[in-house]
Write an enzyme that holds these catalytic residues in place. Structure first.
Site, PDB file in Angstrom:
ATOM      1  N   ASN A  22       0.819  -1.225   0.000  1.00 56.70           N
ATOM      2  CA  ASN A  22       0.000   0.000   0.000  1.00 56.70           C
ATOM      3  C   ASN A  22       0.849   1.269   0.000  1.00 56.70           C
ATOM      4  O   ASN A  22       0.316   2.369  -0.080  1.00 56.70           O
ATOM      5  CB  ASN A  22      -0.960   0.014   1.195  1.00 56.70           C
ATOM      6  CG  ASN A  22      -0.233  -0.065   2.515  1.00 56.70           C
ATOM      7  OD1 ASN A  22       0.191  -1.156   2.901  1.00 56.70           O
ATOM      8  ND2 ASN A  22      -0.057   1.057   3.193  1.00 56.70           N
ATOM      9  N   GLY A  26       6.806  -1.231  -2.401  1.00 54.82           N
ATOM     10  CA  GLY A  26       5.798  -2.267  -2.670  1.00 54.82           C
ATOM     11  C   GLY A  26       4.673  -1.739  -3.545  1.00 54.82           C
ATOM     12  O   GLY A  26       4.234  -2.408  -4.487  1.00 54.82           O
ATOM     13  N   TYR A 175      17.402  -3.484  12.374  1.00 54.03           N
ATOM     14  CA  TYR A 175      17.160  -3.362  10.934  1.00 54.03           C
ATOM     15  C   TYR A 175      18.201  -4.133  10.124  1.00 54.03           C
ATOM     16  O   TYR A 175      17.853  -4.967   9.280  1.00 54.03           O
ATOM     17  CB  TYR A 175      17.141  -1.890  10.490  1.00 54.03           C
ATOM     18  CG  TYR A 175      16.766  -1.790   9.020  1.00 54.03           C
ATOM     19  CD1 TYR A 175      15.483  -2.109   8.592  1.00 54.03           C
ATOM     20  CD2 TYR A 175      17.710  -1.431   8.056  1.00 54.03           C
ATOM     21  CE1 TYR A 175      15.130  -2.058   7.247  1.00 54.03           C
ATOM     22  CE2 TYR A 175      17.366  -1.377   6.713  1.00 54.03           C
ATOM     23  CZ  TYR A 175      16.073  -1.697   6.314  1.00 54.03           C
ATOM     24  OH  TYR A 175      15.745  -1.665   4.978  1.00 54.03           O
TER      25      TYR A 175
HETATM   26  N1  NAP Z   1      13.486   2.543   0.772  1.00 57.86           N
HETATM   27  C1  NAP Z   1      14.723   2.107   0.777  1.00 57.86           C
HETATM   28  O1  NAP Z   1      15.683   2.851   0.526  1.00 57.86           O
HETATM   29  C2  NAP Z   1      15.016   0.680   1.079  1.00 57.86           C
HETATM   30  C3  NAP Z   1      16.357   0.273   1.107  1.00 57.86           C
HETATM   31  C4  NAP Z   1      16.657  -1.057   1.341  1.00 57.86           C
HETATM   32  C5  NAP Z   1      15.638  -1.960   1.539  1.00 57.86           C
HETATM   33  N2  NAP Z   1      14.346  -1.551   1.518  1.00 57.86           N
HETATM   34  C6  NAP Z   1      13.303  -2.554   1.765  1.00 57.86           C
HETATM   35  O2  NAP Z   1      12.227  -2.386   0.856  1.00 57.86           O
HETATM   36  C7  NAP Z   1      11.002  -2.731   1.490  1.00 57.86           C
HETATM   37  C8  NAP Z   1      10.025  -1.576   1.343  1.00 57.86           C
HETATM   38  O3  NAP Z   1      10.613  -0.414   1.919  1.00 57.86           O
HETATM   39  P1  NAP Z   1       9.927   1.013   1.752  1.00 57.86           P
HETATM   40  O4  NAP Z   1      11.019   2.025   1.824  1.00 57.86           O
HETATM   41  O5  NAP Z   1       9.020   1.003   0.607  1.00 57.86           O
HETATM   42  O6  NAP Z   1       9.099   1.088   3.130  1.00 57.86           O
HETATM   43  P2  NAP Z   1       7.747   1.842   3.465  1.00 57.86           P
HETATM   44  O7  NAP Z   1       7.496   2.962   2.530  1.00 57.86           O
HETATM   45  O8  NAP Z   1       7.794   2.133   4.937  1.00 57.86           O
HETATM   46  O9  NAP Z   1       6.617   0.743   3.185  1.00 57.86           O
HETATM   47  C9  NAP Z   1       6.585  -0.413   3.968  1.00 57.86           C
HETATM   48  C10 NAP Z   1       5.354  -1.205   3.610  1.00 57.86           C
HETATM   49  O10 NAP Z   1       5.349  -2.389   4.447  1.00 57.86           O
HETATM   50  C11 NAP Z   1       4.089  -2.453   5.089  1.00 57.86           C
HETATM   51  N3  NAP Z   1       4.129  -3.148   6.366  1.00 57.86           N
HETATM   52  C12 NAP Z   1       4.827  -2.822   7.483  1.00 57.86           C
HETATM   53  N4  NAP Z   1       4.535  -3.693   8.473  1.00 57.86           N
HETATM   54  C13 NAP Z   1       3.654  -4.585   7.965  1.00 57.86           C
HETATM   55  C14 NAP Z   1       2.969  -5.704   8.503  1.00 57.86           C
HETATM   56  N5  NAP Z   1       3.131  -6.088   9.774  1.00 57.86           N
HETATM   57  N6  NAP Z   1       2.148  -6.412   7.691  1.00 57.86           N
HETATM   58  C15 NAP Z   1       1.954  -6.034   6.409  1.00 57.86           C
HETATM   59  N7  NAP Z   1       2.551  -4.958   5.856  1.00 57.86           N
HETATM   60  C16 NAP Z   1       3.392  -4.245   6.631  1.00 57.86           C
HETATM   61  C17 NAP Z   1       3.651  -1.005   5.255  1.00 57.86           C
HETATM   62  O11 NAP Z   1       2.265  -0.953   5.498  1.00 57.86           O
HETATM   63  P3  NAP Z   1       1.590   0.105   6.532  1.00 57.86           P
HETATM   64  O12 NAP Z   1       1.252   1.301   5.699  1.00 57.86           O
HETATM   65  O13 NAP Z   1       0.413  -0.637   7.029  1.00 57.86           O
HETATM   66  O14 NAP Z   1       2.601   0.409   7.596  1.00 57.86           O
HETATM   67  C18 NAP Z   1       4.048  -0.451   3.908  1.00 57.86           C
HETATM   68  O15 NAP Z   1       3.100  -0.768   2.932  1.00 57.86           O
HETATM   69  C19 NAP Z   1      11.336  -3.055   2.951  1.00 57.86           C
HETATM   70  O16 NAP Z   1      11.457  -4.452   3.087  1.00 57.86           O
HETATM   71  C20 NAP Z   1      12.688  -2.390   3.141  1.00 57.86           C
HETATM   72  O17 NAP Z   1      13.480  -3.016   4.132  1.00 57.86           O
HETATM   73  C21 NAP Z   1      14.000  -0.241   1.302  1.00 57.86           C
END
Ligand code: NAP
Length: 307
Positions: A22, A26, A175
């Protein structure tokens, strides 16, 4: 190997499930795959946020085929219900393990089962989901599991003797440890799938450094404050939007020339086009994989159906 994120292969007829879809990486993974013609299933814990994301994809992608599936990856009943729903489908072409806590709490917290919350969200829930939904992927030709790792895997270490950080919790250890464990899981999964003669492949990716302040504003999905936009733009030289970060998992799902066991990330480490990139030796280590696996089985209370 070239890849043009603006010219994706046709994905009509494929069903792709993305956890935590959402918002962030993702959401854009789902949107881009929907644009390529796939039927996308958004696994989300909050019905309103899920609906906002589904509506946004329908608004932005003409003829998108998209639905929400309730999924909280820290809740065993929710995971099991989602796995059952996937088992009831004709096909699951890819499962993208994206949901995550990226800003862990300062103090150690646990889920209802007593597991440390960041490990639970970033690794244990996905382990249980894959273990239970695997038959749905097994019966789909060329199916893939894509695990979101991180560059943080280069900067920390896996504490196999204290996976749950009962001693010396810090948000950074939580993390980085969870992302190392996610990568070890993804690579070990591919080895086990190969050994079992499975047609399913496991690919590990990282999206570089992708910030919401560098990401298009979308109603109900991404609305950073002006201050956040300003601060994130100061880092523009080495960051990208989450829409660009999503190019990496999208390639892992759609590029049939990427073999199982691969690691993909942005070409310039923190940003850029999705490409094959080296993973740390520690996360690729079969020894680490063999040691971590039973700990994940135990903590998620889920035997895995592969030896
Ligand atoms: N952004 C980066 O630079 C970066 C770098 C390295 C790795 N990553 C990885 O990429 C992935 C996405 O990161 P992002 O930056 O897009 O994070 P984000 O914007 O915070 O989005 C995280 C997503 O995960 C969902 N989520 C969290 N807890 C959950 C749960 N218990 N059950 C179901 N859904 C849950 C959140 O939903 P809610 O809205 O309900 O909280 C949200 O949709 C993560 O695994 C992160 O570790 C990101």
């Amino acid at each position: 190997m070239g890849w043009d994120a603006a010219e994706l292969p046709d994905a009509h007829g494929r069903t792709i499930v993305i956890t935590g879809a959402n918002a962030g990486v993702g959401y854009f993974t789902a949107e881009q795959l929907a644009r390529a013609g796939a039927h996308v299933v958004l696994g989300c814990r909050d019905p309103e946020r899920a609906e906002a994301a589904v509506s946004a994809i329908r608004r932005r992608v003409r003829g998108a085929s998209v639905e929400a599936m309730p999924l909280d990856v820290t809740d065993r009943r929710s995971i099991d219900a989602a796995a059952d729903a996937l088992l009831g489908r004709d096909r699951v072409d890819a499962l993208v393990l994206n949901a995550g806590i990226v800003h862990p709490p300062r103090e150690r917290r646990t889920d209802d089962e007593g597991n440390e919350l960041v490990l639970s969200t970033n690794v244990l829930g996905h382990f249980r989901l894959v273990a239970r939904a695997l038959p749905a992927l097994e019966r789909t030709d060329g199916a893939r599991i894509v695990t979101l790792g991180s560059l943080a895997s280069r900067l920390g270490r896996l504490r196999l003797d204290d996976l749950q950080l009962e001693r010396g919790y810090t948000s950074w250890r939580a993390y980085s440890g969870s992302k190392i464990a996610a990568q070890v899981f993804g690579f070990e999964l591919d080895r086990r799938l190969r050994a079992a003669g499975s047609g399913v492949q496991s690919v590990v990716v990282h999206p570089g450094y992708s910030t919401s302040g560098r990401t298009p504003g979308i109603r109900g999905v991404n609305h950073p404050s002006r201050l956040k936009r300003f601060a994130d733009n100061l880092q523009a030289a080495w960051t990208q939007g989450k829409d660009d970060g999503a190019h990496v998992p999208v390639r892992a799902v759609l590029d049939a020339s990427i073999p199982g066991g691969s690691y993909l990330g942005p070409a310039l480490w923190t940003k850029g086009a999705p490409t094959l990139t080296p993973a740390t030796r520690a996360t690729r280590s079969p020894r680490q994989g063999a040691r971590l696996w039973p700990l994940l089985e135990q903590a998620s209370a889920q035997p895995f159906p592969l030896p």
